[in-house]
Scaffold this motif. Structure first.
Motif, mmCIF file in Angstrom:
data_model
loop_
_atom_site.group_PDB
_atom_site.id
_atom_site.type_symbol
_atom_site.label_atom_id
_atom_site.label_comp_id
_atom_site.label_asym_id
_atom_site.label_seq_id
_atom_site.Cartn_x
_atom_site.Cartn_y
_atom_site.Cartn_z
ATOM 1 N N ARG A 79 0.828 -1.205 0.000
ATOM 2 C CA ARG A 79 0.000 0.000 0.000
ATOM 3 C C ARG A 79 0.864 1.256 0.000
ATOM 4 O O ARG A 79 0.542 2.252 -0.655
ATOM 5 N N PHE A 80 1.962 1.205 0.732
ATOM 6 C CA PHE A 80 2.861 2.357 0.784
ATOM 7 C C PHE A 80 3.485 2.616 -0.586
ATOM 8 O O PHE A 80 3.541 3.760 -1.044
ATOM 9 N N VAL A 81 3.962 1.564 -1.243
ATOM 10 C CA VAL A 81 4.578 1.714 -2.569
ATOM 11 C C VAL A 81 3.565 2.265 -3.572
ATOM 12 O O VAL A 81 3.887 3.142 -4.384
ATOM 13 N N LEU A 82 2.342 1.761 -3.521
ATOM 14 C CA LEU A 82 1.300 2.272 -4.416
ATOM 15 C C LEU A 82 1.004 3.745 -4.110
ATOM 16 O O LEU A 82 0.744 4.539 -5.023
ATOM 17 N N GLY A 83 1.059 4.105 -2.840
ATOM 18 C CA GLY A 83 0.868 5.507 -2.474
ATOM 19 C C GLY A 83 1.977 6.388 -3.020
ATOM 20 O O GLY A 83 1.731 7.504 -3.487
ATOM 21 N N LEU A 84 3.200 5.871 -2.991
ATOM 22 C CA LEU A 84 4.339 6.608 -3.554
ATOM 23 C C LEU A 84 4.148 6.820 -5.052
ATOM 24 O O LEU A 84 4.368 7.923 -5.571
ATOM 25 N N LEU A 85 3.723 5.779 -5.740
ATOM 26 C CA LEU A 85 3.495 5.886 -7.186
ATOM 27 C C LEU A 85 2.361 6.856 -7.501
ATOM 28 O O LEU A 85 2.428 7.612 -8.470
ATOM 29 N N ALA A 86 1.331 6.836 -6.672
ATOM 30 C CA ALA A 86 0.201 7.746 -6.881
ATOM 31 C C ALA A 86 0.646 9.199 -6.703
ATOM 32 O O ALA A 86 0.225 10.091 -7.459
ATOM 33 N N TYR A 87 1.503 9.446 -5.715
ATOM 34 C CA TYR A 87 2.002 10.802 -5.514
ATOM 35 C C TYR A 87 2.899 11.216 -6.682
ATOM 36 O O TYR A 87 2.817 12.349 -7.173
ATOM 37 N N ALA A 88 3.741 10.298 -7.143
ATOM 38 C CA ALA A 88 4.606 10.591 -8.288
ATOM 39 C C ALA A 88 3.773 10.947 -9.523
ATOM 40 O O ALA A 88 4.138 11.831 -10.312
ATOM 41 N N CYS A 147 8.084 1.989 -12.516
ATOM 42 C CA CYS A 147 8.251 0.578 -12.184
ATOM 43 C C CYS A 147 9.208 -0.105 -13.160
ATOM 44 O O CYS A 147 10.075 -0.887 -12.751
ATOM 45 N N LYS A 148 9.054 0.191 -14.436
ATOM 46 C CA LYS A 148 9.920 -0.427 -15.449
ATOM 47 C C LYS A 148 11.377 -0.055 -15.206
ATOM 48 O O LYS A 148 12.273 -0.914 -15.254
ATOM 49 N N SER A 202 12.694 0.658 -12.491
ATOM 50 C CA SER A 202 13.124 0.108 -11.204
ATOM 51 C C SER A 202 13.057 -1.414 -11.169
ATOM 52 O O SER A 202 13.196 -2.013 -10.089
ATOM 53 N N SER A 203 12.829 -2.034 -12.337
ATOM 54 C CA SER A 203 12.742 -3.509 -12.457
ATOM 55 C C SER A 203 11.648 -4.089 -11.573
ATOM 56 O O SER A 203 11.811 -5.156 -10.965
ATOM 57 N N ILE A 204 10.529 -3.388 -11.501
ATOM 58 C CA ILE A 204 9.373 -3.833 -10.721
ATOM 59 C C ILE A 204 8.286 -4.298 -11.677
ATOM 60 O O ILE A 204 7.977 -3.607 -12.659
ATOM 61 N N ASP A 205 7.722 -5.448 -11.419
ATOM 62 C CA ASP A 205 6.654 -6.000 -12.256
ATOM 63 C C ASP A 205 5.369 -5.210 -12.015
ATOM 64 O O ASP A 205 4.726 -5.343 -10.969
ATOM 65 N N TRP A 206 5.008 -4.382 -12.978
ATOM 66 C CA TRP A 206 3.833 -3.513 -12.854
ATOM 67 C C TRP A 206 2.551 -4.314 -12.651
ATOM 68 O O TRP A 206 1.723 -3.980 -11.805
ATOM 69 N N GLN A 207 2.394 -5.370 -13.426
ATOM 70 C CA GLN A 207 1.177 -6.174 -13.336
ATOM 71 C C GLN A 207 1.056 -6.844 -11.976
ATOM 72 O O GLN A 207 -0.022 -6.901 -11.386
ATOM 73 N N ALA A 208 2.159 -7.350 -11.467
ATOM 74 C CA ALA A 208 2.138 -8.001 -10.156
ATOM 75 C C ALA A 208 1.849 -6.985 -9.048
ATOM 76 O O ALA A 208 1.053 -7.247 -8.136
ATOM 77 N N LEU A 209 2.475 -5.821 -9.156
ATOM 78 C CA LEU A 209 2.294 -4.801 -8.120
ATOM 79 C C LEU A 209 0.859 -4.296 -8.062
ATOM 80 O O LEU A 209 0.306 -4.083 -6.981
ATOM 81 N N THR A 210 0.271 -4.099 -9.224
ATOM 82 C CA THR A 210 -1.097 -3.567 -9.258
ATOM 83 C C THR A 210 -2.148 -4.677 -9.221
ATOM 84 O O THR A 210 -3.345 -4.396 -9.239
ATOM 85 N N GLY A 211 -1.688 -5.926 -9.174
ATOM 86 C CA GLY A 211 -2.604 -7.056 -9.078
ATOM 87 C C GLY A 211 -2.719 -7.564 -7.653
ATOM 88 O O GLY A 211 -2.622 -6.800 -6.696
ATOM 89 N N LYS A 212 -2.865 -8.872 -7.527
ATOM 90 C CA LYS A 212 -3.100 -9.461 -6.204
ATOM 91 C C LYS A 212 -1.831 -9.966 -5.528
ATOM 92 O O LYS A 212 -1.880 -10.447 -4.391
ATOM 93 N N ARG A 226 15.193 0.907 -3.496
ATOM 94 C CA ARG A 226 16.155 1.996 -3.679
ATOM 95 C C ARG A 226 16.008 2.618 -5.054
ATOM 96 O O ARG A 226 15.952 3.855 -5.198
ATOM 97 N N ASP A 227 15.928 1.779 -6.089
ATOM 98 C CA ASP A 227 15.820 2.290 -7.451
ATOM 99 C C ASP A 227 14.511 3.043 -7.661
ATOM 100 O O ASP A 227 14.466 4.026 -8.413
ATOM 101 N N LEU A 228 13.456 2.597 -7.004
ATOM 102 C CA LEU A 228 12.173 3.298 -7.111
ATOM 103 C C LEU A 228 12.297 4.722 -6.577
ATOM 104 O O LEU A 228 11.826 5.679 -7.206
#
Length: 234
Positions: free
Chosen positions: A7-16, A27-28, A30-40, A51-53
């Motif tokens: 929830r915190f990471v999603l909040g950071l992305l929403a603020y960005a 996310c791309k 920062s090598s973060i899987d966008w689909q996984a993060l925004t999924g379940k 750190r990269d995010l």
């Protein structure tokens, strides 16, 4: 129980996103899987991804004080169950006590401790020494974020504007006037110390959204969550 870290990471992305940075691109990069993060998926980020995010968020928003400003705008809802726990407390003091006990559900970069002495109480933000070197950039951003958030989280929950007596930060500030505006006071440089001191009169200030039954439920769930936390290595 939901994952407060997610929830915190999603909040950071929403603020960005509000700062005109594309969350999916962040996310791309920062090598973060966008689909996984925004999924379940509840898979936590690795320290390197986290750190990269932060690095990419600061770069794409052109805001070196991203953590300071994110903390000013952060809503309790962005912390999920931890935010709900704060809202359900009866007083500011109780909220700070429970928040300090639950901060590890969001990050292991530092811990919070609250001490009382005579006419004041102080919140100490203590870095995890294991991360002071390898995560120095993120640690500074997160410390500033949560110092500001601690101050602003009571906005709208109490009938007073809470102002600190003293704010201590261990380094020189590039834009001291901006820190003074956001932190409602002029920070003092004190090597090795992140802290905020408040007058004791704020401790028993009632929170308008107090809910004892909800608080009890959330505390039980937070204990359960602690036992099931998973960590990933880089």
């Amino acid at each position: 129980m939901e994952n407060p870290q997610k929830r915190f990471v999603l909040g950071l992305l929403a603020y960005a996103a509000q700062k005109d940075a594309d969350p999916e691109r962040l996310c791309k990069l920062s090598s973060i899987d966008w689909q996984a993060l925004t999924g379940k998926s509840d898979e936590p980020l690795t320290p390197r991804q986290f750190r990269d995010l932060w690095l990419n968020a600061v770069h794409l928003t052109h805001d070196p004080l991203f953590g300071l400003h994110f903390g000013e705008s952060l809503q309790l809802a962005a912390l999920g169950s931890v935010g709900q726990l704060v809202q359900s407390c009866a007083t500011v003091g109780e909220a700070l006590t429970h928040a300090s006990g639950a901060i590890h559900l969001i990050t292991d970069l530092f811990r919070m401790e609250v001490s009382q002495s005579g006419p004041s109480f102080t919140i100490h933000y203590i870095p995890n020494q294991d991360h002071e070197k390898d995560q120095a950039f993120v640690l500074r951003q997160m410390m500033e974020l949560f110092m500001v958030f601690t101050l602003h989280e009571a906005d709208g929950l109490v009938l007073k504007k809470i102002i600190p007596k003293t704010v201590c930060i261990p380094y020189d500030l590039s834009k001291p006037e901006e820190y003074e505006r956001v932190l409602r006071g002029k920070p003092v440089k004190k090597p090795g110390v992140y802290s905020m001191e408040f007058e004791s009169r704020y401790w028993d200030e009632p929170i308008l959204t107090a809910n004892y039954e909800l608080q009890t439920l959330l505390l039980k769930k937070s204990v359960s969550r602690t036992g099931n936390l998973r960590t990933r290595k880089p």
